[in-house]
Write an enzyme that holds these catalytic residues in place. Sequence first.
Site, PDB file in Angstrom:
ATOM      1  N   LYS A   1       0.851  -1.205   0.000  1.00  0.00           N
ATOM      2  CA  LYS A   1       0.000   0.000   0.000  1.00  0.00           C
ATOM      3  C   LYS A   1       0.884   1.252   0.000  1.00  0.00           C
ATOM      4  CE  LYS A   1      -0.282  -0.305   5.040  1.00  0.00           C
ATOM      5  NZ  LYS A   1      -1.095  -0.762   6.188  1.00  0.00           N
TER       6      LYS A   1
ATOM      7  N   TYR B   1      15.917  30.651   7.200  1.00  0.00           N
ATOM      8  CA  TYR B   1      14.701  31.294   7.725  1.00  0.00           C
ATOM      9  C   TYR B   1      14.807  31.476   9.233  1.00  0.00           C
ATOM     10  CZ  TYR B   1      12.110  30.563   3.366  1.00  0.00           C
ATOM     11  OH  TYR B   1      11.665  30.591   2.080  1.00  0.00           O
TER      12      TYR B   1
ATOM     13  N   MET C   1      11.434  24.389   2.213  1.00  0.00           N
ATOM     14  CA  MET C   1      10.595  23.526   1.381  1.00  0.00           C
ATOM     15  C   MET C   1      11.431  22.647   0.447  1.00  0.00           C
ATOM     16  SD  MET C   1       7.524  24.553  -1.234  1.00  0.00           S
ATOM     17  CE  MET C   1       6.630  25.523  -0.026  1.00  0.00           C
TER      18      MET C   1
END
Length: 346
Positions: free
Chosen positions: A34, A243, A291
Site C-alpha cells: 500500500k 529562515y 521547502m
Amino acid sequence: MSTGNLIVDLDAVVANWRALDGMTGGAETAAVVKADAYGLGAGRVARALARAGCKRFFVAMAEEGAVLRQALGPDVEICIFSGHMRGDTDMIGDLSLTPMLNSLDQLTRQFEALPGAPFGIQLDTGMNRLGMEWNEWAAVAQVALEQGPSLVMSHLACADEPDHPMNAYQLDVFHQMTDGINVPRSLSATGGILLGSKYHFDITRPGIGLYGGLPFEGAHLVASLDLPVVQMRELDAGEVVGYGNSWQAERPTRLATVAAGYADGLLRSLSGKATLWHGDQPVPLVGRVSMDLLTIDVTDLREVPESLQILGPHQTVDQLADIAGTIGYEILTSLGARYQRRYITR
Ligand SMILES: *Cc1c(COP(=O)(O)O)cnc(C)c1O
C-alpha cells in the site's frame, strides 16, 4: 540535475521477504505494498517480489489495486484492506481484485453486484478500526462462509510491543471468532510475525519489514537517499543561516546547500537536529529545513562534496525518524515524488 537520488535495493526487499517467510514455517508470506510500497514504488517492488514467489499482495484502496494489477498481470491475488466501497464495483470486478469485506453493507454490496467473485473477510478483534465485530460476524458468518471467502483476517494493534497484553487478547478473540471454519486465516503483519508461531496462522502480511524498518531488527537496508549539493559558500564567524536566522556560525564555516526539503518528506522537525553523511563522515544540518533546501555545515570535510547522504548505512529510516520525533513508516511514506527513484539488483 538537482533532484535527490532515492536508491531502492530490490534484492534487499526480496531478502527481507524471504527472511520473514523463513520465520513462519508453513505459512504463506504475502506482501503489503500500500501507499506505493511505503513510498518506494509499488510496481517495481511488487514485480521483484512476484518473481521471488510472492503470490498475494495487499493494498489499502481499490485504485492502488488497479495500478498493481497492470504491473503484475493476472496470476497473483490483490487484496484490498478497505473492502468494497461504493463506486468500486467495476474496478474490483474487471480487474479481479479481492476486497476484504469489513461490514454487513460491504458484504451485501459484494454479493449483489459480484456474485461468485473472490473476496475476503476482515474482522475486528479489538483495534476498533476496520472489520466486523463479534455480533455482526455471528449474524452473517454462515452466509459469508457459504460464498467461499479466500481468507479471513484481523489486525493487531500493539504487535510492535511483544509484552503488551493486547496481543494475547486479540489472539484469543481471533481464535474464538474463527476456530473451526475451513478458510485460510491471517492475523499478523511484521510485528506479529516476530511474536512467534501462535500468531502466524496460514498467511502473514508484512509491510515495513520488507522495506528495512523496525520492528524487524535484522532487516537488510533497502532505501538510500543522496541529495545533490546545489551551492557552496563560505561564512565568517557571526553570520546567520536560513529562515528565522535560527543558526549562527561560531567559526569561519563552509556551508553546503542541498536540494531537498520538507516538500520531499524531510520533515521540518529535523531543523537544527539531523545529520547527513559524506562517506563515513557525519555533517550536521544547520538552520531550518526549507521547502526545497537544506543547509549543511561541511567545514570539517576535506573535499567539496557533490552530494550528501541522509538515508543509508549510517542512518536508517528509523534513526532519522527518531530525530524527527516520528516512526520509520512516516519517513518512508513521506518520501516525495520529486526524487529520482533508482532500482538496483545485484
Ligand atoms: C499496513 C498493514 C499491514 C502491514 O503492516 P506492517 O506493520 O507494515 O508490517 C498489514 N495489515 C494491515 C491490515 C495493514 O493495515
